[in-house]
Design an enzyme around this catalytic site. Structure first.
Site, PDB file in Angstrom:
ATOM      1  N   SER A 234       0.782  -1.242   0.000  1.00 21.40           N
ATOM      2  CA  SER A 234       0.000   0.000   0.000  1.00 21.40           C
ATOM      3  C   SER A 234       0.813   1.292   0.000  1.00 21.40           C
ATOM      4  CB  SER A 234      -0.957   0.020   1.201  1.00 21.40           C
ATOM      5  OG  SER A 234      -0.230   0.024   2.418  1.00 21.40           O
ATOM      6  N   LYS A 279      -5.576   4.121   9.033  1.00 25.56           N
ATOM      7  CA  LYS A 279      -4.504   5.007   8.596  1.00 25.56           C
ATOM      8  C   LYS A 279      -4.878   6.486   8.787  1.00 25.56           C
ATOM      9  CE  LYS A 279      -2.483   1.616   5.507  1.00 25.56           C
ATOM     10  NZ  LYS A 279      -2.014   1.259   4.154  1.00 25.56           N
TER      11      LYS A 279
END
Length: 345
Positions: A234, A279
């Site tokens: 990612s 996140k």
């Protein structure tokens, strides 16, 4: 008196065992939560191209740990954490295989980021295709006891291809039960194995492996990227932004802490990832003012199958509205778009 002491001793022992079980007894689940934020200027080093500007590009991570009774309960009560099944995390792999795959993902992510950034900065870069990397092997595969996660398939029946698509198309033309010879590399040594194909889908034969391209990036301007213990695919978008800004000497951050996530391919397309809500929390804790979130418009088919489907951007925006209202969440579909957006911030 002695009986009373014995009872207290036994009771204390039972309580002690219960406490130990609550702290250490492993459950068939994992706990996912906010992880860490890494300053990418400390991770990326490009010869004669230092990072001169204030602010940070930050690499977001998601923490993951084996569930215990106490942490399971905490995760159920906390909005920041989630309880997920073993299968959804490791896909049935043991931890050694899982770690191998995560390491490959981060290496592949860095390679694609370097290629994307150098291309957009008009610097010389080349992709060297080495074969297909084995990410997983189905239990019913006839190659299961010969191939391992981490092997790199170089040829099938003596045929080499320029991408995993070529391998897949070749195997698609073969028949169920047909013998196939796979040449693969493991720890620098070449091996061969021959076994029959299985049925992996209706009317389609296959080896029974999950794979991806194994490529190596070559550049004229030397670059080193050391992600440490971080794994997974990612970080591609943020790696590419850090590399590009150093190569071009462009001030894309304007003194701000810029967080974000998303994969990036060789064409600069940004892909969605998991755990974006975690996140957002991490970015908030580390002072990010901007968060770049992948956005892929869902198709009618996806919306039909998942009526409540949320894109990465939608989930990030929703999380930020509740927990980080002062953070600007920006949708991005391509690397070029991300650069243009940051130039205007």
């Amino acid at each position: 008196m002695k009986n009373s002491k014995l009872k207290r001793y036994l009771l204390g022992s039972v309580v002690f065992v219960i406490v130990l079980a609550g702290l250490f007894w492993p459950l068939p689940n994992y706990i996912e939560g906010p992880g860490d934020a890494s300053n990418l200027s400390k991770i990326v080093s490009i010869k004669d191209h230092p990072d001169k500007y204030q602010g940070q590009f930050m690499l977001m991570s998601v923490s993951i740990a084996k569930a215990r009774p106490v942490t399971y309960l905490y995760a159920k009560l906390s909005p920041y954490y989630s309880v997920v099944s073993d299968a959804s995390v490791t896909a049935g792999q043991d931890m050694q295989e899982y770690d191998k795959v995560q390491h490959f993902y981060i290496e592949s992510s860095i390679g694609q980021a370097i290629y994307t950034a150098y291309k957009h900065a008009h610097k010389e870069v080349k992709l060297d295709y080495r074969g297909i990397y084995v990410l997983d092997i189905q239990k019913k595969s006839k190659f299961r006891h010969q191939l391992q996660v981490g092997d790199v398939v170089e040829s099938i029946d003596g045929h080499r291809f320029k991408s995993s698509t070529g391998f897949v198309n070749y195997v698609k033309k073969q028949k169920f039960g047909q013998q196939l010879t796979v040449t693969f590399r493991r720890n620098g040594h070449l091996h061969k194995v021959t076994a029959p194909l299985i049925m992996i889908a209706k009317h389609r034969a296959g080896i029974g492996i999950t794979l991806t391209d194994d490529v190596k990036v070559q550049t004229n301007i030397p670059i080193k990227v050391n992600p440490g213990d971080v794994g997974g695919p990612s970080g591609g978008l943020m790696f590419s932004l850090q590399i590009y800004s150093q190569l071009t000497n462009k001030n894309l951050r304007h003194g701000q802490k810029v967080a974000g996530t998303g994969t990036v391919d060789g064409f600069g397309n940004v892909g969605e990832i998991g755990g974006i809500d975690k996140k957002i929390i991490t970015a908030k804790k580390h002072g990010a003012k901007i968060f770049l979130a992948p956005y892929i418009k869902p198709t009618k088919e996806i919306l039909k199958l998942e009526p409540g489907h949320k894109t990465n951007y939608q989930l990030a925006k929703q999380t930020a509205k509740k927990y980080a209202p002062n953070m600007k969440v920006i949708p991005v579909q391509t690397f070029s778009q991300a650069v243009k957006i940051l130039e205007k911030q």
